[in-house]
Write an enzyme that holds these catalytic residues in place. Structure first.
Site, PDB file in Angstrom:
ATOM      1  N   PHE A   1     -10.521 -14.717  26.548  1.00 20.82           N
ATOM      2  CA  PHE A   1     -11.252 -14.041  25.481  1.00 20.82           C
ATOM      3  C   PHE A   1     -11.737 -12.655  25.919  1.00 20.82           C
ATOM      4  O   PHE A   1     -11.559 -11.681  25.214  1.00 20.82           O
ATOM      5  CB  PHE A   1     -12.484 -14.870  25.076  1.00 20.82           C
TER       6      PHE A   1
ATOM      7  N   GLN B   1     -13.192 -25.867  30.034  1.00 21.55           N
ATOM      8  CA  GLN B   1     -13.480 -25.308  28.711  1.00 21.55           C
ATOM      9  C   GLN B   1     -12.166 -25.013  28.004  1.00 21.55           C
ATOM     10  O   GLN B   1     -12.157 -24.637  26.839  1.00 21.55           O
ATOM     11  CB  GLN B   1     -14.267 -24.002  28.865  1.00 21.55           C
TER      12      GLN B   1
ATOM     13  N   HIS C   1     -14.378 -28.636  25.394  1.00 20.48           N
ATOM     14  CA  HIS C   1     -14.183 -27.950  24.112  1.00 20.48           C
ATOM     15  C   HIS C   1     -13.004 -28.543  23.337  1.00 20.48           C
ATOM     16  O   HIS C   1     -12.423 -27.868  22.475  1.00 20.48           O
ATOM     17  CB  HIS C   1     -13.969 -26.448  24.326  1.00 20.48           C
TER      18      HIS C   1
ATOM     19  N   CYS D   1      -8.215 -33.792   9.564  1.00 19.92           N
ATOM     20  CA  CYS D   1      -8.490 -33.350   8.196  1.00 19.92           C
ATOM     21  C   CYS D   1     -10.007 -33.191   8.037  1.00 19.92           C
ATOM     22  O   CYS D   1     -10.766 -34.099   8.379  1.00 19.92           O
ATOM     23  CB  CYS D   1      -7.947 -34.377   7.208  1.00 19.92           C
TER      24      CYS D   1
ATOM     25  N   ASN E   1     -13.499 -15.926  40.503  1.00 19.30           N
ATOM     26  CA  ASN E   1     -13.377 -15.248  39.212  1.00 19.30           C
ATOM     27  C   ASN E   1     -13.048 -13.781  39.467  1.00 19.30           C
ATOM     28  O   ASN E   1     -13.426 -13.228  40.487  1.00 19.30           O
ATOM     29  CB  ASN E   1     -14.695 -15.363  38.421  1.00 19.30           C
TER      30      ASN E   1
HETATM   31  P1  NAD Z   1     -13.671 -15.816  28.943  1.00 18.35           P
HETATM   32  O1  NAD Z   1     -12.559 -15.075  28.308  1.00 18.35           O
HETATM   33  O2  NAD Z   1     -15.035 -15.584  28.436  1.00 18.35           O
HETATM   34  O3  NAD Z   1     -13.714 -15.458  30.507  1.00 18.35           O
HETATM   35  C1  NAD Z   1     -12.589 -15.529  31.315  1.00 18.35           C
HETATM   36  C2  NAD Z   1     -13.019 -15.112  32.710  1.00 18.35           C
HETATM   37  O4  NAD Z   1     -11.929 -15.339  33.578  1.00 18.35           O
HETATM   38  C3  NAD Z   1     -13.406 -13.641  32.833  1.00 18.35           C
HETATM   39  O5  NAD Z   1     -14.621 -13.538  33.552  1.00 18.35           O
HETATM   40  C4  NAD Z   1     -12.250 -13.020  33.633  1.00 18.35           C
HETATM   41  O6  NAD Z   1     -12.688 -12.004  34.510  1.00 18.35           O
HETATM   42  C5  NAD Z   1     -11.740 -14.200  34.405  1.00 18.35           C
HETATM   43  N1  NAD Z   1     -10.316 -14.186  34.696  1.00 18.35           N
HETATM   44  C6  NAD Z   1      -9.291 -13.793  33.898  1.00 18.35           C
HETATM   45  N2  NAD Z   1      -8.113 -14.020  34.501  1.00 18.35           N
HETATM   46  C7  NAD Z   1      -8.424 -14.562  35.723  1.00 18.35           C
HETATM   47  C8  NAD Z   1      -7.650 -15.019  36.801  1.00 18.35           C
HETATM   48  N3  NAD Z   1      -6.314 -14.973  36.785  1.00 18.35           N
HETATM   49  N4  NAD Z   1      -8.294 -15.536  37.886  1.00 18.35           N
HETATM   50  C9  NAD Z   1      -9.656 -15.585  37.938  1.00 18.35           C
HETATM   51  N5  NAD Z   1     -10.437 -15.155  36.941  1.00 18.35           N
HETATM   52  C10 NAD Z   1      -9.826 -14.665  35.846  1.00 18.35           C
HETATM   53  O7  NAD Z   1     -13.297 -17.366  28.905  1.00 18.35           O
HETATM   54  P2  NAD Z   1     -14.212 -18.647  29.165  1.00 18.35           P
HETATM   55  O8  NAD Z   1     -15.286 -18.329  30.122  1.00 18.35           O
HETATM   56  O9  NAD Z   1     -13.299 -19.779  29.409  1.00 18.35           O
HETATM   57  O10 NAD Z   1     -14.991 -18.950  27.806  1.00 18.35           O
HETATM   58  C11 NAD Z   1     -14.551 -18.708  26.543  1.00 18.35           C
HETATM   59  C12 NAD Z   1     -13.851 -19.804  25.747  1.00 18.35           C
HETATM   60  O11 NAD Z   1     -12.500 -19.428  25.742  1.00 18.35           O
HETATM   61  C13 NAD Z   1     -13.811 -21.199  26.215  1.00 18.35           C
HETATM   62  O12 NAD Z   1     -14.540 -21.990  25.359  1.00 18.35           O
HETATM   63  C14 NAD Z   1     -12.335 -21.620  26.044  1.00 18.35           C
HETATM   64  O13 NAD Z   1     -12.236 -22.779  25.235  1.00 18.35           O
HETATM   65  C15 NAD Z   1     -11.723 -20.512  25.281  1.00 18.35           C
HETATM   66  N6  NAD Z   1     -10.325 -20.148  25.580  1.00 18.35           N
HETATM   67  C16 NAD Z   1      -9.477 -21.044  26.145  1.00 18.35           C
HETATM   68  C17 NAD Z   1      -8.192 -20.673  26.444  1.00 18.35           C
HETATM   69  C18 NAD Z   1      -7.273 -21.695  27.067  1.00 18.35           C
HETATM   70  O14 NAD Z   1      -7.389 -22.881  26.763  1.00 18.35           O
HETATM   71  N7  NAD Z   1      -6.376 -21.269  27.961  1.00 18.35           N
HETATM   72  C19 NAD Z   1      -7.770 -19.364  26.199  1.00 18.35           C
HETATM   73  C20 NAD Z   1      -8.661 -18.469  25.592  1.00 18.35           C
HETATM   74  C21 NAD Z   1      -9.949 -18.866  25.290  1.00 18.35           C
END
Ligand code: NAD
Length: 280
Positions: free
Chosen positions: A68, A135, A153, A161, A251
């Site tokens: 995100f 998540q 999540h 539905c 991270n």
């Molecule tokens: P976020 O987008 O808020 O944060 C992602 C974090 O990961 C950032 O701090 C970024 O710097 C770091 N990051 C990105 N690529 C990285 C890598 N290769 N290695 C290490 N760090 C990396 O996402 P979040 O904290 O998971 O929270 C937001 C919501 O996004 C969650 O509820 C989740 O359900 C949802 N989401 C999920 C997916 C998925 O299922 N793959 C994808 C997009 C969003």
């Protein structure tokens, strides 16, 4: 031993108690330090019997699924939190299905990366008790072979539905969405299908949440990987870890937990985890 070329070695180590926060900028560009830090993670993993991971979207960016909040993430592409707002979904489900389409296509094409596989190998090859509080909605930990995954999540596997709660595999729904049939409706009652994922404004699924709380409270080591830790209540879960447990954060960018961690590795989660487990 190969140097971890792609790791960004901004990092802090606190492996002693009371913890010492190292000047993270001091290690920038220092490859020996990167190697040392990876070994610190290896050591933490080796010492722990029960390990809980708290993972987020950054865990799966190396599988081709955008997160995100990164600069190349979904929010930077113009789709904001509104897409996953429950209120907006009920008012205008077409908005969700139009804007979430690319994410869902990316998820359906993705395969587990080296990080997912490394975590699974801790359980299967190193005999650790490994829990994964994720998540992520993408099921890549499960596909990698991890057996104790707690998706706080929900997951994209099914849709329900919104009128009669009939549950169906998502494959059928997303195929009709891709064919332009939005919003998808239950032929039986005419209600709109919603993916079984937690939207903003929606409560977390109780069972995975309870399992997550137990896994975090009981872990010797908590590894937080690939999450910005800004989405609550999931971001607050690390606070229930035992005072005896160790904390590692992997991270690409800073998190609010960095100052509490024994080890902070700023790098790509798949790379860091696979390297650390290679040398275990
Ligand atoms: P976020 O987008 O808020 O944060 C992602 C974090 O990961 C950032 O701090 C970024 O710097 C770091 N990051 C990105 N690529 C990285 C890598 N290769 N290695 C290490 N760090 C990396 O996402 P979040 O904290 O998971 O929270 C937001 C919501 O996004 C969650 O509820 C989740 O359900 C949802 N989401 C999920 C997916 C998925 O299922 N793959 C994808 C997009 C969003």
């Amino acid at each position: 031993m190969r140097f971890p070329d792609e790791m960004e070695p901004h990092a802090a180590v606190r492996s002693t108690y009371p913890p010492i926060l190292t000047d993270i900028e001091a290690w920038q560009g220092n490859r020996k330090m990167s190697e040392f830090l990876i070994q610190e993670l290896t050591q933490l993993l080796a010492q722990a019997e029960s390990i809980t991971f708290l993972t987020g979207a950054g865990m799966s960016t190396e599988s081709g699924i955008p997160d995100f909040r990164s600069s190349s993430g979904i929010y930077a592409r113009g789709a904001g939190e509104e897409v996953f707002s429950l209120e907006r979904f009920h008012a205008e489900p077409t908005y969700f299905y139009t804007h979430a389409r690319d994410l869902m296509v990316a998820i359906s094409n993705a395969k587990p990366n080296a990080g997912h596989l490394a975590i699974a190998s801790l359980e299967h090859h190193f005999g650790k008790q490994v829990d994964i509080v994720t998540q992520n909605i993408d099921t890549l930990h499960q596909e990698a072979g991890s057996t104790r995954v707690h998706p706080v999540h929900g997951t994209v596997e099914t849709c329900s539905c919104t009128r009669c709660h009939y549950r169906i595999s998502s494959d059928q729904i997303w195929q009709s969405v891709l064919d332009g049939d939005i919003p998808p409706r239950h032929p039986g009652c005419g209600g709109i299908f919603k993916p079984d994922i937690t939207f903003f404004g929606e409560a977390l699924p109780l069972e995975p949440l309870a399992r997550s709380q137990r896994a975090i409270a009981g872990a010797d080591l908590l590894v937080v990987a690939g999450t910005s830790l800004v989405v609550y209540p999931a971001a607050g879960l690390p606070s229930i870890r035992s005072f005896k447990s160790r904390l590692a954060v992997i991270n690409r960018t800073k998190t609010h937990l960095d100052r509490e961690a024994a080890l902070v590795l700023r790098g790509r989660a798949a790379h860091v985890l696979s390297r650390a487990i290679d040398v275990l």
